[in-house]
Scaffold this motif. Structure first.
Motif, mmCIF file in Angstrom:
data_model
loop_
_atom_site.group_PDB
_atom_site.id
_atom_site.type_symbol
_atom_site.label_atom_id
_atom_site.label_comp_id
_atom_site.label_asym_id
_atom_site.label_seq_id
_atom_site.Cartn_x
_atom_site.Cartn_y
_atom_site.Cartn_z
ATOM 1 N N ASP A 311 0.812 -1.217 0.000
ATOM 2 C CA ASP A 311 0.000 0.000 0.000
ATOM 3 C C ASP A 311 0.845 1.266 0.000
ATOM 4 O O ASP A 311 0.308 2.381 0.061
ATOM 5 N N ARG A 312 2.159 1.111 -0.068
ATOM 6 C CA ARG A 312 3.048 2.259 0.108
ATOM 7 C C ARG A 312 2.883 3.302 -1.005
ATOM 8 O O ARG A 312 2.786 4.506 -0.726
ATOM 9 N N LEU A 313 2.840 2.868 -2.249
ATOM 10 C CA LEU A 313 2.748 3.828 -3.354
ATOM 11 C C LEU A 313 1.424 4.583 -3.358
ATOM 12 O O LEU A 313 1.406 5.812 -3.541
ATOM 13 N N PRO A 314 0.259 3.922 -3.179
ATOM 14 C CA PRO A 314 -0.990 4.690 -3.077
ATOM 15 C C PRO A 314 -0.969 5.697 -1.929
ATOM 16 O O PRO A 314 -1.488 6.813 -2.069
ATOM 17 N N LEU A 315 -0.356 5.322 -0.810
ATOM 18 C CA LEU A 315 -0.263 6.239 0.321
ATOM 19 C C LEU A 315 0.623 7.440 -0.033
ATOM 20 O O LEU A 315 0.279 8.595 0.261
ATOM 21 N N ILE A 316 1.751 7.181 -0.685
ATOM 22 C CA ILE A 316 2.657 8.260 -1.090
ATOM 23 C C ILE A 316 1.954 9.210 -2.060
ATOM 24 O O ILE A 316 2.069 10.441 -1.943
ATOM 25 N N ARG A 317 1.210 8.658 -3.017
ATOM 26 C CA ARG A 317 0.500 9.514 -3.977
ATOM 27 C C ARG A 317 -0.514 10.409 -3.269
ATOM 28 O O ARG A 317 -0.645 11.596 -3.586
ATOM 29 N N ALA A 318 -1.252 9.844 -2.335
ATOM 30 C CA ALA A 318 -2.272 10.626 -1.622
ATOM 31 C C ALA A 318 -1.624 11.739 -0.803
ATOM 32 O O ALA A 318 -2.095 12.886 -0.805
ATOM 33 N N LEU A 319 -0.545 11.435 -0.112
ATOM 34 C CA LEU A 319 0.123 12.440 0.713
ATOM 35 C C LEU A 319 0.777 13.513 -0.149
ATOM 36 O O LEU A 319 0.752 14.699 0.195
ATOM 37 N N SER A 320 1.355 13.101 -1.280
ATOM 38 C CA SER A 320 2.049 14.053 -2.157
ATOM 39 C C SER A 320 1.104 15.101 -2.725
ATOM 40 O O SER A 320 1.532 16.191 -3.117
#
Length: 342
Positions: A311-320
């Motif tokens: 789930d790391r990449l979806p989380l990074i996209r949302a935070l970015s």
């Protein structure tokens, strides 16, 4: 001769705040932290001008004066000024050499990664190398703490200096009379790798003044406010639980303890969290986060999120998309180091 040094910044995983007086003096504090591959840097060389030179490179701030005891000006140069004064008085018999001191950091002040204290450790380490001072990790950390808290009058705890000096995963104990015990943990390679893959480090874009938060926290302890004291005891216990989770490789428990610790920390002082932090926390949980906390005193700076690596990449996209910055980072087992260039 040129001497360079660097000291690693740290992530506070559990127990942060219990290393701050008066709680640590009265009840003992426990902290679990880890250093990362972002650093504070210091360089010392002979001054070609014959003056004492201080340069905070990232703040683009400089001072060039006659070699003598410095008047602390505050601001970006005060850390180097304080270290210069103490080293000259304690180790050089009052001699004030004409040297040039340059510093910079991979994180801004108020980031929550212990940047100011880590810079003091980097400076002490550079001075120890330059003047051949026999200082081990405990001595470097204690000296840095004494300079920052006593000489400069800056509020804060003790964990940052010891993390920067020792490096790696450490379970730390803090007691009265400045007694500190650092317990390095032997983390299995797969636990180390899985935790790195699960961690997202996010800069909110807002630096904060930790001293105000720490003062409120200390005042709550002195006044015996039950909610704050209960939260501190809970944080202290959760540092022990996190240590055990890391040693056993129980990362589900690690995440649970981190989230529980963050909920307890928010009760220590009103300014630890705010509307933006709450919004970011809610957003992260909608996109796979399993735990979150603000690194350091709170109020802003860096936030940590733990998630399943998938789930790391979806989380990074949302935070970015929220205006802050996601930092790629790794743990480091090494503490402060220095080297000479002829």
């Amino acid at each position: 001769m040129i001497v360079r040094s660097r000291a690693p910044l740290r992530l506070g995983l559990a127990g942060g705040g219990t290393d701050v007086s008066p709680f640590s003096d009265q009840h003992g504090g426990h902290v679990m932290n880890v250093t990362i591959d972002r650093y504070a840097y210091a360089t010392i060389d002979d001054s070609a001008s014959g003056m004492a030179e201080f340069h905070a490179m990232d703040a683009q701030c400089s001072q060039v004066v006659e070699p003598a005891r410095m008047s602390i000006t505050g601001g970006p140069l005060q850390l180097a000024q304080g270290v210069y004064n103490r080293i000259c008085e304690q180790f050089l018999e009052g001699r004030h050499p004409a040297i040039r001191i340059r510093t910079h950091s991979d994180a801004p002040p108020g980031s929550g990664l212990g940047s100011s204290s880590t810079m003091v450790v980097a400076l002490v380490t550079a001075f120890a190398e330059y003047f051949n001072l026999p200082l081990g990790e405990y001595e470097v950390a204690h000296l840095a703490y004494s300079i920052e808290r006593s000489d400069l009058g800056l509020a804060g705890g003790k964990q940052d200096q010891y993390a920067a000096a020792f490096g790696g995963f450490n379970f730390m104990e803090f007691y009265a009379d400045d007694r500190v015990i650092v317990n390095p943990l032997r983390i299995k390679d797969w636990v180390w790798a899985e935790l790195e893959a699960s961690l997202v480090l996010y800069f909110t874009g807002v630096s904060r003044e930790s001293a105000k938060i720490i003062d409120e926290q200390a005042r709550n302890v002195r006044e015996g406010k039950n909610q704050s004291l209960e939260a501190m005891f809970r944080l202290k216990d959760e540092a022990v639980q996190m240590k055990e989770a890391l040693l056993r490789g129980d990362l589900n428990r690690f995440a649970s303890v981190m989230q529980s610790g963050w909920e307890a920390k928010k009760k220590m002082a009103n300014s630890i969290s705010n509307e933006r932090i709450d919004q970011l926390e809610a957003l992260a949980f909608q996109h796979g986060a399993r735990a979150t906390k603000v690194s350091g005193a709170g109020g802003g700076g860096f936030m940590m999120f733990v998630c399943d690596p998938g789930d790391r990449l979806p989380l990074i996209r949302a935070l970015s998309a929220t205006g802050g910055s996601v930092y790629d980072t790794h743990f480091t087992p090494h503490g402060a180091s220095s080297w000479k260039i002829a």
